[in-house]
Design an enzyme around this catalytic site. Structure first.
Site, PDB file in Angstrom:
ATOM      1  N   HIS A  46       0.496  -1.139  -0.011  1.00  0.00           N
ATOM      2  CA  HIS A  46      -0.137  -0.108  -0.082  1.00  0.00           C
ATOM      3  C   HIS A  46       0.879   1.175   0.080  1.00  0.00           C
ATOM      4  O   HIS A  46       0.534   2.302  -0.590  1.00  0.00           O
ATOM      5  CB  HIS A  46      -0.836   0.009   1.258  1.00  0.00           C
ATOM      6  CG  HIS A  46      -1.850   1.252   1.450  1.00  0.00           C
ATOM      7  ND1 HIS A  46      -1.471   2.274   2.370  1.00  0.00           N
ATOM      8  CD2 HIS A  46      -2.911   1.401   0.910  1.00  0.00           C
ATOM      9  CE1 HIS A  46      -2.308   3.164   2.158  1.00  0.00           C
ATOM     10  NE2 HIS A  46      -3.174   2.987   1.214  1.00  0.00           N
ATOM     11  N   GLU A  49       2.317   1.956  -3.639  1.00  0.00           N
ATOM     12  CA  GLU A  49       1.167   2.370  -4.344  1.00  0.00           C
ATOM     13  C   GLU A  49       1.066   4.089  -4.315  1.00  0.00           C
ATOM     14  O   GLU A  49       0.965   4.468  -5.225  1.00  0.00           O
ATOM     15  CB  GLU A  49      -0.158   1.793  -3.774  1.00  0.00           C
ATOM     16  CG  GLU A  49      -1.567   2.280  -4.525  1.00  0.00           C
ATOM     17  CD  GLU A  49      -2.784   2.581  -3.586  1.00  0.00           C
ATOM     18  OE1 GLU A  49      -3.461   3.572  -3.616  1.00  0.00           O
ATOM     19  OE2 GLU A  49      -3.000   1.427  -2.864  1.00  0.00           O
ATOM     20  N   GLU A 126      -4.389   8.144   7.279  1.00  0.00           N
ATOM     21  CA  GLU A 126      -5.077   7.031   6.797  1.00  0.00           C
ATOM     22  C   GLU A 126      -5.547   5.792   7.877  1.00  0.00           C
ATOM     23  O   GLU A 126      -6.719   5.359   7.871  1.00  0.00           O
ATOM     24  CB  GLU A 126      -4.590   6.381   5.437  1.00  0.00           C
ATOM     25  CG  GLU A 126      -5.752   5.461   4.739  1.00  0.00           C
ATOM     26  CD  GLU A 126      -5.239   5.194   3.544  1.00  0.00           C
ATOM     27  OE1 GLU A 126      -5.778   4.448   2.732  1.00  0.00           O
ATOM     28  OE2 GLU A 126      -3.794   5.523   3.096  1.00  0.00           O
TER      29      GLU A 126
END
Length: 419
Positions: A46, A49, A126
């Site tokens: 992630h 990404e 996040e």
């Protein structure tokens, strides 16, 4: 028209030509997610990404988005437990540009130290946002209840502790190991020139090569589905519950009858659980069944959020309805309606080039083949009552085997005892 081809460097390309649309969707799928990680590098897929949008030798971070958005297109990415996908959707006249940008971020990202440290703060937020979502906390907790120590239980975002150790060298090493043509698929769906598309993709991705540390992902664990019940205290109004039932692994055609059974039990407003718990008993606002199918494993989960005072009552009602459901099974009318519902939702999904692109890419990545709409519709039409009963035996008849609970409750052991 569907076509699955392979470049000389091993990169698979899946094409679906739709000449009557004006758009084209492109996705680069890389076979790495949290399942391919460990506790020390959890969240790295992630994190990568995010980092691939921070700038390349050719474009600054802002330019990556601007290049596609300035021509009316869309660019984004996502990471799951088993893959990472970078994708665009644009007018078909900008296919060349989409491939240029996607290859640029995959193959030429700077991964600058300064950007890495800044992005850690973004992902910390996040994670904080996920912590504020009871449903997210619930699903991560349930993954541990289902798969225990297997890497499938690791959270996609990673942890603040695991992220702290990331640096350019670690990211480059991970990308060199897993971000390789043999672990990847490019899926293109929409209006494009069928005679030049292979050479166009080769122009941008043909020089993507491996190094001596690269690892082709072929073997996956076959984790047992555990019997465990986990609780996380959180000071919120509702108790959020996820109940786990054995499911079916990715690529198994039994997924189609399982979808019918799941829809009947708890996917729609007319389903058994919705009608019983919400409409008749009026004890919850949200209740539904979900499916997760992955390599070598699968799970069905029943989710509900409700007042803690009626949690035991709700669990008893779910168990009662499941018992009736598994003993009675379904009748021919329900089977026919279930097939039509399945075909309808599938066909409606085909109206989007992006949804078709995602479906084709995932199928090529993990199964190395594409099922045409005609094949899928034919499989649904051929579902027999015998097959439905066989799937029922291996899934819902096994009962609730694990669970997770998130909320503020003192008698959680008493509630779990009702399972």
């Amino acid at each position: 028209m569907y076509k699955l081809i392979k470049l000389d460097n091993g990169l698979r390309i899946v094409l679906e030509h739709i000449p009557y649309v004006s758009s084209v969707s492109v996705g680069v799928f890389v076979q790495t997610g949290s399942r391919n990680e460990n506790k020390h590098n959890n969240g790295i897929s992630h994190f990568i990404e995010h980092m691939l949008f921070k700038g390349t030798n050719k474009r600054a971070g802002k330019e990556i988005a601007e290049t596609i958005e300035n021509v009316g297109g869309q660019i984004n990415a996502f990471t799951s437990k088993e893959m990472t996908c970078f994708y665009t959707k644009s007018l078909n006249t900008h296919l060349d540009l989409s491939l240029d940008v996607l290859s640029d971020i995959l193959l030429n990202s700077k991964l600058a130290d300064e950007d890495i440290e800044k992005e850690k703060n973004v992902i910390y937020e996040e994670i904080n946002m996920s912590e504020d979502s009871p449903e997210d906390v619930l699903m991560d907790l349930h993954s541990i209840a289902i798969w225990g120590e297997d890497s499938l239980s690791l959270p996609i975002l990673g942890t603040k502790e695991s992220l702290k150790g990331f640096n350019r060298e670690i990211l480059k090493e991970y990308m060199g190991k897993y971000y390789i043509p043999d672990n990847s698929v490019i899926s293109i769906c929409g209006n494009f020139n069928v005679t030049t598309i292979e050479s166009l993709v080769d122009k941008y991705f043909g020089h993507w090569n491996v190094n001596e540390n690269s690892k082709v992902l072929t073997n996956y664990s076959s984790p047992l589905i555990l019997k465990d019940n986990l609780y996380r205290k959180k000071e919120i109004e509702q108790l959020h519950i996820s109940l786990g039932i054995p499911g079916i692994e990715m690529g198994n055609d039994s997924i189609y009858p399982l979808l019918i059974l799941t829809n009947i039990l708890g996917r729609e407003a007319s389903s058994i659980l919705f009608q019983k718990l919400r409409e008749e008993m009026s004890i919850c606002y949200s209740v539904y069944c979900g499916l997760s199918s992955m390599k070598n494993t699968g799970i069905i989960n029943i989710y509900l959020g409700l007042n803690t005072a009626v949690a035991a009552k709700a669990i008893n009602a779910i168990k009662e309805q499941m018992s009736i459901f598994t003993k009675k099974g379904i009748n021919e009318v329900q089977l026919y309606n279930g097939k039509e519902q399945l075909k309808g939702s599938y066909i409606l999904g085909l109206e989007s080039t992006s949804s078709r692109m995602f479906s084709n890419g995932k199928s090529a990545l993990f199964l190395n083949k594409i099922k045409t709409p005609e094949e899928i519709l034919n499989k649904i039409d051929k579902i027999s009552m015998e097959h439905v009963n066989e799937v029922m035996e291996h899934t819902f008849k096994q009962g609730i085997v694990n669970s997770s609970f998130v909320g503020d409750i003192s008698n959680i052991d008493e509630i779990i005892s009702h399972l």
